[in-house]
Design a protein around this motif. Structure first.
Motif, PDB file in Angstrom:
ATOM      1  N   TYR A 214       0.832  -1.199   0.000  1.00 35.30           N
ATOM      2  CA  TYR A 214       0.000   0.000   0.000  1.00 35.30           C
ATOM      3  C   TYR A 214       0.872   1.257   0.000  1.00 35.30           C
ATOM      4  O   TYR A 214       2.000   1.246   0.504  1.00 35.30           O
ATOM      5  CB  TYR A 214      -0.857   0.077   1.269  1.00 35.30           C
ATOM      6  N   THR A 215       0.304   2.351  -0.485  1.00 34.13           N
ATOM      7  CA  THR A 215       0.898   3.650  -0.195  1.00 34.13           C
ATOM      8  C   THR A 215       0.694   3.921   1.294  1.00 34.13           C
ATOM      9  O   THR A 215      -0.103   3.258   1.964  1.00 34.13           O
ATOM     10  CB  THR A 215       0.254   4.758  -1.044  1.00 34.13           C
ATOM     11  N   SER A 216       1.398   4.896   1.831  1.00 30.32           N
ATOM     12  CA  SER A 216       1.448   5.097   3.286  1.00 30.32           C
ATOM     13  C   SER A 216       0.115   5.492   3.907  1.00 30.32           C
ATOM     14  O   SER A 216      -0.046   5.422   5.129  1.00 30.32           O
ATOM     15  CB  SER A 216       2.503   6.146   3.634  1.00 30.32           C
ATOM     16  N   ALA A 217      -0.874   5.894   3.096  1.00 28.08           N
ATOM     17  CA  ALA A 217      -2.155   6.342   3.657  1.00 28.08           C
ATOM     18  C   ALA A 217      -2.928   5.217   4.336  1.00 28.08           C
ATOM     19  O   ALA A 217      -3.744   5.466   5.232  1.00 28.08           O
ATOM     20  CB  ALA A 217      -3.016   6.968   2.566  1.00 28.08           C
ATOM     21  N   CYS A 218      -2.710   3.957   3.935  1.00 32.72           N
ATOM     22  CA  CYS A 218      -3.424   2.828   4.552  1.00 32.72           C
ATOM     23  C   CYS A 218      -2.627   2.337   5.753  1.00 32.72           C
ATOM     24  O   CYS A 218      -1.777   1.454   5.635  1.00 32.72           O
ATOM     25  CB  CYS A 218      -3.634   1.706   3.540  1.00 32.72           C
ATOM     26  N   GLN A 219      -2.896   2.907   6.919  1.00 26.84           N
ATOM     27  CA  GLN A 219      -2.222   2.553   8.168  1.00 26.84           C
ATOM     28  C   GLN A 219      -3.104   1.591   8.954  1.00 26.84           C
ATOM     29  O   GLN A 219      -3.750   1.952   9.924  1.00 26.84           O
ATOM     30  CB  GLN A 219      -1.920   3.822   8.970  1.00 26.84           C
ATOM     31  N   THR A 220      -3.117   0.338   8.542  1.00 25.46           N
ATOM     32  CA  THR A 220      -3.990  -0.648   9.156  1.00 25.46           C
ATOM     33  C   THR A 220      -3.439  -1.143  10.489  1.00 25.46           C
ATOM     34  O   THR A 220      -2.242  -1.056  10.739  1.00 25.46           O
ATOM     35  CB  THR A 220      -4.187  -1.833   8.200  1.00 25.46           C
ATOM     36  N   ILE A 221      -4.314  -1.673  11.344  1.00 27.24           N
ATOM     37  CA  ILE A 221      -3.909  -2.176  12.666  1.00 27.24           C
ATOM     38  C   ILE A 221      -4.561  -3.517  12.934  1.00 27.24           C
ATOM     39  O   ILE A 221      -5.341  -4.025  12.133  1.00 27.24           O
ATOM     40  CB  ILE A 221      -4.302  -1.202  13.789  1.00 27.24           C
ATOM     41  N   GLY A 222      -4.242  -4.092  14.095  1.00 32.17           N
ATOM     42  CA  GLY A 222      -4.835  -5.352  14.496  1.00 32.17           C
ATOM     43  C   GLY A 222      -6.352  -5.298  14.472  1.00 32.17           C
ATOM     44  O   GLY A 222      -6.961  -4.350  14.941  1.00 32.17           O
ATOM     45  N   GLY A 223      -6.973  -6.331  13.887  1.00 32.02           N
ATOM     46  CA  GLY A 223      -8.422  -6.380  13.777  1.00 32.02           C
ATOM     47  C   GLY A 223      -8.870  -6.190  12.345  1.00 32.02           C
ATOM     48  O   GLY A 223      -9.967  -6.578  11.969  1.00 32.02           O
ATOM     49  N   THR A 224      -7.992  -5.588  11.508  1.00 31.33           N
ATOM     50  CA  THR A 224      -8.350  -5.414  10.098  1.00 31.33           C
ATOM     51  C   THR A 224      -7.828  -6.565   9.255  1.00 31.33           C
ATOM     52  O   THR A 224      -8.070  -6.618   8.055  1.00 31.33           O
ATOM     53  CB  THR A 224      -7.782  -4.104   9.531  1.00 31.33           C
ATOM     54  N   SER A 225      -7.112  -7.479   9.874  1.00 29.14           N
ATOM     55  CA  SER A 225      -6.652  -8.649   9.137  1.00 29.14           C
ATOM     56  C   SER A 225      -7.842  -9.325   8.479  1.00 29.14           C
ATOM     57  O   SER A 225      -8.898  -9.473   9.072  1.00 29.14           O
ATOM     58  CB  SER A 225      -5.990  -9.646  10.065  1.00 29.14           C
ATOM     59  N   GLY A 226      -7.670  -9.724   7.229  1.00 29.77           N
ATOM     60  CA  GLY A 226      -8.732 -10.406   6.516  1.00 29.77           C
ATOM     61  C   GLY A 226      -9.693  -9.477   5.813  1.00 29.77           C
ATOM     62  O   GLY A 226     -10.596  -9.940   5.095  1.00 29.77           O
ATOM     63  N   SER A 227      -9.522  -8.160   5.975  1.00 28.78           N
ATOM     64  CA  SER A 227     -10.409  -7.206   5.307  1.00 28.78           C
ATOM     65  C   SER A 227     -10.281  -7.316   3.787  1.00 28.78           C
ATOM     66  O   SER A 227      -9.169  -7.453   3.265  1.00 28.78           O
ATOM     67  CB  SER A 227     -10.048  -5.769   5.704  1.00 28.78           C
ATOM     68  N   PRO A 228     -11.403  -7.231   3.068  1.00 25.52           N
ATOM     69  CA  PRO A 228     -11.302  -7.203   1.614  1.00 25.52           C
ATOM     70  C   PRO A 228     -10.686  -5.889   1.154  1.00 25.52           C
ATOM     71  O   PRO A 228     -10.941  -4.832   1.735  1.00 25.52           O
ATOM     72  CB  PRO A 228     -12.768  -7.312   1.170  1.00 25.52           C
ATOM     73  N   VAL A 229      -9.861  -5.971   0.127  1.00 29.95           N
ATOM     74  CA  VAL A 229      -9.278  -4.786  -0.496  1.00 29.95           C
ATOM     75  C   VAL A 229     -10.023  -4.582  -1.806  1.00 29.95           C
ATOM     76  O   VAL A 229      -9.955  -5.424  -2.712  1.00 29.95           O
ATOM     77  CB  VAL A 229      -7.769  -4.971  -0.746  1.00 29.95           C
ATOM     78  N   VAL A 230     -10.760  -3.486  -1.897  1.00 27.24           N
ATOM     79  CA  VAL A 230     -11.677  -3.260  -3.009  1.00 27.24           C
ATOM     80  C   VAL A 230     -11.105  -2.254  -3.997  1.00 27.24           C
ATOM     81  O   VAL A 230     -10.600  -1.195  -3.606  1.00 27.24           O
ATOM     82  CB  VAL A 230     -13.034  -2.748  -2.484  1.00 27.24           C
ATOM     83  N   ASP A 231     -11.152  -2.595  -5.277  1.00 23.53           N
ATOM     84  CA  ASP A 231     -10.784  -1.669  -6.349  1.00 23.53           C
ATOM     85  C   ASP A 231     -11.890  -0.620  -6.439  1.00 23.53           C
ATOM     86  O   ASP A 231     -13.052  -0.938  -6.727  1.00 23.53           O
ATOM     87  CB  ASP A 231     -10.662  -2.458  -7.661  1.00 23.53           C
TER      88      ASP A 231
END
Length: 302
Positions: A214-231
């Motif tokens: 990802y570019t740096s704007a997507c700062q994901t954390i614990g709990g978002t694992s498994g989230s769909p990445v949508v175009d």
């Protein structure tokens, strides 16, 4: 993968933030170890928030079709060839399995499971509980994905909840693609772009191939694992969110490193990653039946 969710919640409590997470990468980020996944617990709810900026003509990205697991995020998904009367599929990470992290080289197929998932509508409100009939596929080798077959069909789910599945794209995304990471666990979204691809992404004992950076704007954390990445342009799922380098360490748990084809290692502190999903449709046949022997199926086999 990132820190296990319980560790994230403990940190939030110590800092006085309670259950309100900073962002979104889920138990999915780098595997913290081969320890069992966090115990089943009711998923807390942060206020639904969207930071997505969509280009003209882009599909609307919402929480509809996403799910909350006990420790991660996920989505109700269909293949391009799926029919309304096919059993539904829920996609998450391999490291989100209720049985713990699969070992490097381990591939799980057709395993018993009665796991439940909270299905969300566009506003992020739970509208139904879905139940697994089995774990159709799960691994942390080459990719980090789990696919559960449900006890109900897409038509039954739509009739009872009004929710349709997200569609998995069968096309590899390009660098620069505008994307949204949609966390059903935290009911939050993260908007950025595909910065590029890691030839190999190594974290502890696990290695993943052709990972999305990802570019740096997507700062994901614990709990978002498994989230769909949508175009954002097509509304289709192109990847599953799974990890990020937290501390700048090299190739360790919670600190994946990129390994180029020539063996060069690059560490990108604070950058997060996802595993592509375009190869999944080619491994399923009629009736959403997993068939790893299909011509062109590139998923790892047991």
């Amino acid at each position: 993968m990132k820190k296990p969710l319980l560790a994230v919640l403990a940190t939030l409590a110590l800092t006085g933030l309670g259950a309100a997470p900073a962002i979104a990468s889920s138990a999915s980020s780098a595997p913290a170890s081969s320890a069992p996944a966090p115990a089943e617990a009711a998923a807390p709810r942060a206020q639904a928030t969207s930071t997505t900026v969509r280009p003209a003509g882009a599909q609307a990205v919402s929480f509809a079709g996403t799910v909350a697991l006990s420790n991660c995020s996920g989505a109700l998904v269909r293949l391009p060839s799926s029919g309304d009367n096919d059993p539904g599929l829920v996609m998450s990470n391999g490291h989100c399995l209720e049985t713990g992290f699969p070992a490097a080289g381990q591939v799980l197929v057709d395993r018993a499971s009665s796991r439940t998932f909270s299905l969300l509508n566009a506003a992020g409100t739970r509208v139904a509980t879905l139940r697994a009939a089995k774990l159709a596929y799960g691994t942390m080798t080459d990719t980090d994905v789990s696919l559960y077959q449900l006890t109900s069909t897409y038509a039954q789910i739509r009739a009872s909840s009004g929710i349709s599945p997200l569609t998995l794209s069968d096309t590899r995304p390009a660098a620069g693609t505008a994307i949204t990471v949609v966390s059903g666990y935290w009911t939050r979204t993260y908007s950025c772009s595909v910065d590029g691809f890691a030839y190999r992404l190594k974290e502890g004992q696990w290695t993943w191939k052709d990972s999305i950076r990802y570019t740096s704007a997507c700062q994901t954390i614990g709990g978002t694992s498994g989230s769909p990445v949508v175009d954002n342009a097509t509304g289709k799922v192109v990847a599953v969110n799974n990890t990020g380098n937290e501390d700048g360490a090299r190739c360790t748990d919670n600190n994946p490193c990129e390994v180029a084809a020539d063996g060069t290692v690059t560490v990108r502190r604070g950058i997060n990653y996802a595993q592509q999903s375009y190869q999944i449709p080619g491994c399923f046949g009629t009736g959403n039946k997993l068939d790893l022997t299909r011509a062109g199926c590139a998923l790892p086999k047991p």
